[in-house]
Design an enzyme around this catalytic site. Sequence first.
Site, PDB file in Angstrom:
ATOM      1  N   CYS A  77     -23.405  -4.915  -5.571  1.00 32.54           N
ATOM      2  CA  CYS A  77     -23.061  -6.142  -5.983  1.00 32.54           C
ATOM      3  C   CYS A  77     -21.505  -5.915  -6.589  1.00 32.54           C
ATOM      4  O   CYS A  77     -21.142  -4.842  -7.340  1.00 32.54           O
ATOM      5  CB  CYS A  77     -24.007  -6.600  -7.152  1.00 32.54           C
ATOM      6  SG  CYS A  77     -23.063  -8.120  -8.235  1.00 32.54           S
ATOM      7  N   CYS A 185     -17.709 -10.517  -1.404  1.00 28.76           N
ATOM      8  CA  CYS A 185     -19.269 -10.511  -2.168  1.00 28.76           C
ATOM      9  C   CYS A 185     -20.247  -9.885  -0.860  1.00 28.76           C
ATOM     10  O   CYS A 185     -20.153 -10.212   0.314  1.00 28.76           O
ATOM     11  CB  CYS A 185     -19.405 -11.993  -2.532  1.00 28.76           C
ATOM     12  SG  CYS A 185     -21.151 -12.329  -2.943  1.00 28.76           S
TER      13      CYS A 185
END
EC number: 5.1.1.3
Length: 263
Positions: A77, A185
């Site tokens: 992440c 992302c």
Amino acid sequence: MESSNQPNVLIFDSGVGGLSVFQEINKRLPEVNYYYLFDNQAYPYGELSQETLLARVEALVVKMTQQFAIDLVVIACNTASTIVLPALRAKLPIPVVGVVPAIKPASLLANRAVGLIATPATVTRQYTHDLIRDFAHEKEVELLGSTRLVDIAEEKLRGRQVDQQELAMILKPMKHKVDVAVLGCTHFPLLKEEIQQVLGDEIILVDSGEAIARRVQSLLHQLSPQSTKTPWRIFSTAQPWDEAALNGSLKTMGFNAIELYPL
């Protein structure tokens, strides 16, 4: 404490985006015993304070690392990686690998402009602007922050059709402006085909997945592959929405059904 003869790798994210990182690592290291934990109770991480995020990630990762004798942790992440890595590395006696937007390799590939497609939190974070300053200062850089893209990736993994018109609207600011786009992302490589279709084949899409896989491989280079492979385990901190559909996708990747792992 549970243990096995296989190296145990924990992949952690706030949602299912880290599965794109898992897929890249698994291509190189199919013999590894994988554990995937997603903190969907606090999803999305971009809306948490740094203190709350750090406390949650530290508590969950340390607990699971001890319980399952984890050999290496991947924080899959971008938002969490910019905040938790120093603290986790200080607490854990094992390697902790993070992800950063692939701005450096994108800049080397770009002739004129680099695009960064990420969450609003990643786009505004100082860490990201430091990467741009250090590695892409000679290029024009276009920034696009979208939370909706994260949701679309989550929906796709549950069997929902991706609306190409909606995708085109989201990506419109990037179209015809860049020659390389960074998928900043870990959710976004799950939409790579659809994003490529919208932006056009002339745009090169870059993400961090392969680089992370190489790093994990180098850290676990002394693995002894086993001939038998057990189903991998996946955990969530709250019951996921449309769990049955999500479990269907996870089964094709080799995971057992989602198990609850509350904080």
